[in-house]
Each structure stands twice: as C-alpha cells, then as structure tokens.
Design a protein around this motif. Structure first.
Motif, PDB file in Angstrom:
ATOM      1  N   GLU A  43       1.127  -2.926   6.033  1.00 47.12           N
ATOM      2  CA  GLU A  43       2.039  -3.295   4.944  1.00 47.12           C
ATOM      3  C   GLU A  43       1.716  -2.500   3.677  1.00 47.12           C
ATOM      4  O   GLU A  43       2.620  -2.081   2.952  1.00 47.12           O
ATOM      5  CB  GLU A  43       1.980  -4.797   4.689  1.00 47.12           C
ATOM      6  N   GLN A  44       0.429  -2.267   3.408  1.00 48.83           N
ATOM      7  CA  GLN A  44       0.045  -1.428   2.261  1.00 48.83           C
ATOM      8  C   GLN A  44       0.653  -0.038   2.411  1.00 48.83           C
ATOM      9  O   GLN A  44       1.175   0.536   1.458  1.00 48.83           O
ATOM     10  CB  GLN A  44      -1.483  -1.302   2.146  1.00 48.83           C
ATOM     11  N   VAL A  45       0.596   0.509   3.626  1.00 47.73           N
ATOM     12  CA  VAL A  45       1.160   1.837   3.889  1.00 47.73           C
ATOM     13  C   VAL A  45       2.657   1.832   3.568  1.00 47.73           C
ATOM     14  O   VAL A  45       3.170   2.732   2.896  1.00 47.73           O
ATOM     15  CB  VAL A  45       0.908   2.253   5.361  1.00 47.73           C
ATOM     16  N   LEU A  46       3.368   0.806   4.024  1.00 51.05           N
ATOM     17  CA  LEU A  46       4.817   0.731   3.824  1.00 51.05           C
ATOM     18  C   LEU A  46       5.171   0.543   2.354  1.00 51.05           C
ATOM     19  O   LEU A  46       6.139   1.129   1.862  1.00 51.05           O
ATOM     20  CB  LEU A  46       5.407  -0.401   4.679  1.00 51.05           C
ATOM     21  N   VAL A  47       4.378  -0.239   1.634  1.00 51.78           N
ATOM     22  CA  VAL A  47       4.622  -0.477   0.199  1.00 51.78           C
ATOM     23  C   VAL A  47       4.461   0.816  -0.597  1.00 51.78           C
ATOM     24  O   VAL A  47       5.164   1.047  -1.579  1.00 51.78           O
ATOM     25  CB  VAL A  47       3.671  -1.576  -0.334  1.00 51.78           C
ATOM     26  N   ASN A  48       3.554   1.690  -0.150  1.00 48.99           N
ATOM     27  CA  ASN A  48       3.282   2.938  -0.877  1.00 48.99           C
ATOM     28  C   ASN A  48       4.338   4.019  -0.642  1.00 48.99           C
ATOM     29  O   ASN A  48       4.355   5.028  -1.347  1.00 48.99           O
ATOM     30  CB  ASN A  48       1.903   3.491  -0.497  1.00 48.99           C
ATOM     31  N   LEU A  49       5.225   3.835   0.338  1.00 51.64           N
ATOM     32  CA  LEU A  49       6.266   4.834   0.588  1.00 51.64           C
ATOM     33  C   LEU A  49       7.284   4.803  -0.554  1.00 51.64           C
ATOM     34  O   LEU A  49       7.808   3.740  -0.882  1.00 51.64           O
ATOM     35  CB  LEU A  49       6.980   4.554   1.917  1.00 51.64           C
ATOM     36  N   PRO A  50       7.577   5.951  -1.158  1.00 56.22           N
ATOM     37  CA  PRO A  50       8.523   5.962  -2.279  1.00 56.22           C
ATOM     38  C   PRO A  50       9.953   5.665  -1.829  1.00 56.22           C
ATOM     39  O   PRO A  50      10.334   5.925  -0.687  1.00 56.22           O
ATOM     40  CB  PRO A  50       8.406   7.380  -2.838  1.00 56.22           C
TER      41      PRO A  50
END
Length: 195
Positions: A43-50
């Motif tokens: 989820e952290q990875v997905l949140v960081n996607l612009p």
C-alpha cells in the motif's frame, strides 16, 4: 503521453519468510511510510505513485487476496499470474497494456521511493530511464514505447536489466535513498537512512 505503472507483486519473498515466518507476506507487513502513516508495504508503494500515471497494474498471484483488495482500493487493475518470475510478470503486464506510450516498472517491496523521484523518471519516457543514487542504479525504471516488444519477450525470473545493453539508457541522479531500499528482510521495514 500515457505511461502505465506495473507494480510487481508476485514474488514469494522467501528471504523475508525465512526470518519472519513462513506465513508472513512481506507485501502485507506493516511499515511506516514517508508520510508517517503506517500501512502495508504494498500500500505504501501504491500511495507513492504520482497521479500523473494514468493506468496502474499490479501483477500478483491468485492466492494473495489482500494484495488484490488493496490494489483495487487504490484504483489499480490487477493481473493474476501463477509465475513468480519477474520476466513473466513484466511481459504479461506490458502485453495487457500494449497501447501505453511507456511503462514504469515498480517493485512491490520498495515502499520508500518519493513521488517526486518517480515524476522525474516520467519526464522523458524515450528509451530506458533509471534513477541513480550514490552511484548505484535503483528502481523504479521507466521504459519508452520502443521497448515494448523486448519487454513482452521477457521470461522466467530475469528482469529487464538485459535490455539496458540494447537501448538508450538515461540516468537520472536523485537524492532519494528509497530507490535502493527494498524490504527483503523484516529489519528493512524501518527506513533508517539519513534523509
């Protein structure tokens, strides 16, 4: 330009499981993100996607129901794949999004990459664009449309690194240790690099 993000989340995470326990999925392990909020690694990875990434795909295995749920909750398309091989995952996702102008290959266990770094990689999706921090190639890596056929030809557990010898590679120097920080073992859930 429509660049599609491909988040690789099909690997078994065997090093992590060896230390944390066979039932522990590193993608679902709790970690505190760059924004100070604790979420699962994926989820952290997905949140960081612009937001500029028009389409996002998460490639994962059918039994990872919680990864699928999180991906869908964040507006991602999900590609279920039996193979844990990185090459197979990239090839399948590029084929599924073949109309894209380019692809950003993101590893599902790298939760500390800044959105601004990703934006810089997307600025010129011609050949291959890779972030460099402290003299080392990092992730994610952006591939222009010209790389599509070669990406779709990948197989097994080999990633896209062999393509670096066949295309123009643009290095982007970044002050972002997150591009080198993956969660291979439980100790890496805490981001302890000076930033």
């Amino acid at each position: 330009m429509t660049v599609t993000a491909i988040v690789l989340a099909a690997g078994q995470g065997s090093r992590f499981r060896a230390e944390a326990g066979a039932d522990q999925d590193k993608l679902l392990a709790a970690c505190t993100g760059l924004d100070g909020v604790t979420r699962a690694v994926i989820e952290q990875v997905l949140v960081n996607l612009p937001a500029t990434l028009a389409e996002r795909w998460v490639v994962t295995s059918p039994e990872r129901l919680e990864v699928v749920r999180l991906a869908q909750a964040h507006g991602c398309k999900v590609l279920l794949l039996e193979s844990a091989g990185m090459g197979d995952s990239i090839a399948a996702a590029v084929a599924a999004s073949a109309s894209a102008d380019g692809w950003l290959v993101v590893l599902g266990d790298m939760p500390f990459i800044r959105s601004a770094t990703i934006e810089r990689l997307l600025a010129d999706p011609g050949g291959i664009t890779v972030p460099v921090h402290a003299g080392q190639y990092g992730h994610p890596v952006a591939f222009g449309r010209v790389c599509g056929p070669a990406l779709m030809a990948l197989t097994g557990d080999r990633g896209a690194k062999p393509l670096f010898a066949q295309a123009q590679v643009r290095s982007v120097q970044v002050d972002d240790p997150g591009v080198l920080w993956d969660v291979d073992v439980p100790q890496r859930l805490s981001f302890s690099v000076e930033r």
